[in-house]
Design a protein around this motif. Structure first.
Motif, PDB file in Angstrom:
ATOM      1  N   UNK A   1      10.829  -9.414 -13.395  1.00 55.63           N
ATOM      2  CA  UNK A   1      11.305  -8.125 -12.879  1.00 55.63           C
ATOM      3  C   UNK A   1      10.564  -7.775 -11.580  1.00 55.63           C
ATOM      4  N   UNK A   2      11.277  -7.129 -10.678  1.00 55.69           N
ATOM      5  CA  UNK A   2      10.687  -6.637  -9.441  1.00 55.69           C
ATOM      6  C   UNK A   2      10.733  -5.110  -9.485  1.00 55.69           C
ATOM      7  N   UNK A   3       9.555  -4.486  -9.387  1.00 54.85           N
ATOM      8  CA  UNK A   3       9.464  -3.038  -9.538  1.00 54.85           C
ATOM      9  C   UNK A   3       9.158  -2.363  -8.202  1.00 54.85           C
ATOM     10  N   UNK A   4       9.746  -1.196  -7.993  1.00 55.52           N
ATOM     11  CA  UNK A   4       9.358  -0.306  -6.900  1.00 55.52           C
ATOM     12  C   UNK A   4       8.404   0.727  -7.482  1.00 55.52           C
ATOM     13  N   UNK A   5       7.187   0.764  -6.995  1.00 54.23           N
ATOM     14  CA  UNK A   5       6.178   1.709  -7.473  1.00 54.23           C
ATOM     15  C   UNK A   5       6.161   2.910  -6.532  1.00 54.23           C
ATOM     16  N   UNK A   6       6.395   4.096  -7.077  1.00 54.20           N
ATOM     17  CA  UNK A   6       6.517   5.298  -6.255  1.00 54.20           C
ATOM     18  C   UNK A   6       5.628   6.386  -6.837  1.00 54.20           C
ATOM     19  N   UNK A   7       4.762   6.942  -5.992  1.00 54.05           N
ATOM     20  CA  UNK A   7       3.841   7.982  -6.461  1.00 54.05           C
ATOM     21  C   UNK A   7       3.635   9.022  -5.375  1.00 54.05           C
ATOM     22  N   UNK A   8       3.237  10.222  -5.796  1.00 50.90           N
ATOM     23  CA  UNK A   8       2.772  11.256  -4.878  1.00 50.90           C
ATOM     24  C   UNK A   8       3.819  11.604  -3.814  1.00 50.90           C
ATOM     25  N   UNK A   9       5.004  11.919  -4.284  1.00 48.27           N
ATOM     26  CA  UNK A   9       6.093  12.316  -3.392  1.00 48.27           C
ATOM     27  C   UNK A   9       5.856  13.734  -2.868  1.00 48.27           C
ATOM     28  N   UNK A  10       5.346  14.596  -3.719  1.00 45.77           N
ATOM     29  CA  UNK A  10       4.986  15.968  -3.337  1.00 45.77           C
ATOM     30  C   UNK A  10       6.135  16.709  -2.651  1.00 45.77           C
ATOM     31  N   UNK A  11       7.343  16.518  -3.147  1.00 44.39           N
ATOM     32  CA  UNK A  11       8.476  17.278  -2.631  1.00 44.39           C
ATOM     33  C   UNK A  11       9.036  16.798  -1.310  1.00 44.39           C
ATOM     34  N   UNK A  12       8.602  15.650  -0.833  1.00 43.66           N
ATOM     35  CA  UNK A  12       9.046  15.141   0.471  1.00 43.66           C
ATOM     36  C   UNK A  12      10.319  14.314   0.288  1.00 43.66           C
ATOM     37  N   UNK A  13      11.447  14.978   0.355  1.00 47.73           N
ATOM     38  CA  UNK A  13      12.735  14.348   0.084  1.00 47.73           C
ATOM     39  C   UNK A  13      13.054  13.233   1.072  1.00 47.73           C
ATOM     40  N   UNK A  14      12.821  13.456   2.348  1.00 48.23           N
ATOM     41  CA  UNK A  14      13.198  12.465   3.354  1.00 48.23           C
ATOM     42  C   UNK A  14      12.375  11.182   3.210  1.00 48.23           C
ATOM     43  N   UNK A  15      11.092  11.328   2.907  1.00 44.94           N
ATOM     44  CA  UNK A  15      10.262  10.147   2.681  1.00 44.94           C
ATOM     45  C   UNK A  15      10.725   9.396   1.435  1.00 44.94           C
ATOM     46  N   UNK A  16      11.072  10.138   0.382  1.00 47.51           N
ATOM     47  CA  UNK A  16      11.559   9.503  -0.836  1.00 47.51           C
ATOM     48  C   UNK A  16      12.841   8.721  -0.567  1.00 47.51           C
ATOM     49  N   UNK A  17      13.763   9.295   0.176  1.00 53.23           N
ATOM     50  CA  UNK A  17      15.009   8.593   0.493  1.00 53.23           C
ATOM     51  C   UNK A  17      14.736   7.311   1.266  1.00 53.23           C
ATOM     52  N   UNK A  18      13.782   7.360   2.196  1.00 53.45           N
ATOM     53  CA  UNK A  18      13.436   6.158   2.963  1.00 53.45           C
ATOM     54  C   UNK A  18      12.839   5.082   2.061  1.00 53.45           C
ATOM     55  N   UNK A  19      11.982   5.494   1.128  1.00 50.46           N
ATOM     56  CA  UNK A  19      11.363   4.542   0.197  1.00 50.46           C
ATOM     57  C   UNK A  19      12.420   3.910  -0.708  1.00 50.46           C
ATOM     58  N   UNK A  20      13.343   4.722  -1.196  1.00 49.68           N
ATOM     59  CA  UNK A  20      14.392   4.190  -2.070  1.00 49.68           C
ATOM     60  C   UNK A  20      15.325   3.254  -1.316  1.00 49.68           C
TER      61      UNK A  20
END
Length: 202
Positions: A1-20
């Protein structure tokens, strides 16, 4: 399996969209979410709604989610601390459904990937029962201090911090109590990994 590890978004929608988007390009099979999602920036409800749409996903709570649960039990008329107004505003921006979802997140999750146990938890120090100190600090603030004051390169700063951490006898004693496997953390706002014995910490 290949996992995307995501932490400490702190409400930053645009950064989250870029990471996804990046995770999609890299063909991640699943997302592992490591806490602190939505009590600090402008889009807490939108971030939570987007995270809930991710499938498959494994999610644990961070200190922000623990704080959110505490807020749910408080009388909002007592929210007068000026330093916490951004937190109060983020809380109020969350839908009731999204608040309940965040409040129900477990502190810890473990999955089996083949023969490997993968454990997710927000805070490295708290998981291993350590008090945060200069000997076991690998954080973005400490990292910035090393780069600025010690004139180290980013790579040198990370390696210096990791060397201090891995030489801490209390950490070694604590980690000996845990089975071999992969341990995933957020909280520090800094990407690094270290291996001690049969334990890989990311």
């Amino acid at each position: 399996m290949r996992y995307a590890l995501i932490a400490d978004i702190h409400g930053n929608l645009h950064a989250l969209q870029a990471v996804l988007d990046d995770a999609g390009r890299r063909r991640a099979d699943a997302c592992i979410l490591l806490g602190d999602y939505n009590l600090s920036c402008a889009y807490p409800d939108e971030v939570t709604t987007l995270l809930r749409k991710l499938k498959p996903r494994i999610a644990v709570s961070g200190n922000e989610e623990i704080h959110l649960k505490n807020l749910m039990e408080q009388d909002q008329s007592t929210w007068t601390d000026g330093q916490l107004q951004a937190v109060y505003q983020s809380f109020r921006a969350l839908s009731d459904e999204n608040r309940r979802y965040m409040a129900r997140l477990p502190e810890e999750a473990a999955i089996r990937d083949g023969r490997t146990i993968v454990t997710a938890f927000h805070d490295f120090n708290r998981f291993f029962g350590l008090k945060e100190s200069k000997e076991n600090r690998v954080s973005s603030n400490h990292f910035a201090t090393l780069v600025r004051d010690r004139r180290l390169t980013p790579k040198q700063a990370v390696e210096r911090s990791k060397a201090k951490l891995t030489s801490n006898p209390r950490l070694r004693q604590s980690m000996d109590r845990f089975p071999d496997g992969v341990y995933l953390f957020g909280h520090e706002h800094l990407q690094y990994h270290l291996e001690l014995g049969g334990k890989l910490c990311v």
